[in-house]
Design an enzyme around this catalytic site. Structure first.
Site, PDB file in Angstrom:
ATOM      1  N   ILE A  76       0.825  -1.200   0.000  1.00 28.04           N
ATOM      2  CA  ILE A  76       0.000   0.000   0.000  1.00 28.04           C
ATOM      3  C   ILE A  76       0.867   1.261   0.000  1.00 28.04           C
ATOM      4  CG2 ILE A  76      -0.129   0.114   2.526  1.00 28.04           C
ATOM      5  CD1 ILE A  76      -3.078   0.970   2.227  1.00 28.04           C
ATOM      6  N   CYS A 170       3.548   0.660   3.553  1.00 25.79           N
ATOM      7  CA  CYS A 170       4.116  -0.539   2.910  1.00 25.79           C
ATOM      8  C   CYS A 170       4.006  -1.781   3.797  1.00 25.79           C
ATOM      9  CB  CYS A 170       5.562  -0.300   2.509  1.00 25.79           C
ATOM     10  SG  CYS A 170       5.758   1.005   1.294  1.00 25.79           S
TER      11      CYS A 170
END
Length: 218
Positions: A76, A170
């Protein structure tokens, strides 16, 4: 390499532009680097990431923040105005080291760009992107189609990186986001200034790719 400044455009529009150009570059057209910004959007990579989003989609929509699944590598991340995005649509076929070498070269572009502003940034084994201590200043996620790259990197320039508060960056619980302005403690640095430096470093790095990019890719 041709470099095209797209300004600030929606994420989906940028994907459409890239995928169209992938077909052209794969067929022999010139490698193309797109420089741009996005309105606020949270994206998920091929490794997932929705589990690292802390706000539901309806709340995000009410705030004008889009959510998008992507074909890039990684987890992400966030995009927003004040972040410099670079999408290299480059032929990979025949390049020594392939995609891993491309990834290393993208990190090198960012490290050199930040050095021009007096910042010492580095790679972190097993933690993709570019870092200053435990602070992530640039995310990198790429994809390939017809032996041609697309997607790319996102370098935080402006001080406000609060959109990252809505995610686990992340998927790394010990990481936090930072920006060039914050690290330099200088809000007078403009995105255009960084864009110009970054474009020059792209030309320099891809004219003479770093040797380690080849060594790390075998």
């Amino acid at each position: 390499m041709q470099i095209i400044d797209l300004g600030c455009i929606p994420y989906a529009e940028a994907v459409e532009i890239q995928t169209g150009r992938v077909q052209e570059v794969a067929a022999g057209a010139e490698n193309t680097l797109y420089l741009l910004e996005h309105p606020k959007v949270i994206t998920f990579g091929r490794n997932g990431g929705r589990e690292n989003l802390h706000v539901d989609d309806s709340t995000l929509a009410s705030m004008g923040i889009e959510v998008a699944q992507t074909t890039r590598g990684g987890n992400i991340t966030c995009h927003f105005p004040g972040q410099l995005v670079a999408y290299p649509v480059f032929r990979i076929a025949g390049r020594p080291g392939g995609m891993r070498a491309l990834f290393y070269s993208l990190e090198e572009v960012v490290i050199r760009t930040l050095a021009r502003f007096g910042l010492q940034a580095f790679r972190s084994e097993g933690r993709p992107g570019v870092w200053i201590e435990n602070r992530k200043i640039c995310s990198i996620g790429i994809a390939m189609r017809r032996w041609t790259s697309y997607h790319g990197l996102a370098l935080n320039v402006c001080r406000d990186v609060s959109l990252f508060d809505m995610i686990t960056l992340c998927g790394l619980t010990d990481a936090r986001a930072t920006s060039l302005q914050a690290e330099c403690n200088d809000d007078s640095i403009t995105l255009q200034e960084v864009k110009d430096v970054c474009a020059g470093e792209f030309r320099a790095v891809f004219a003479h790719p770093p040797v380690a990019a080849h060594q790390n890719s075998v």
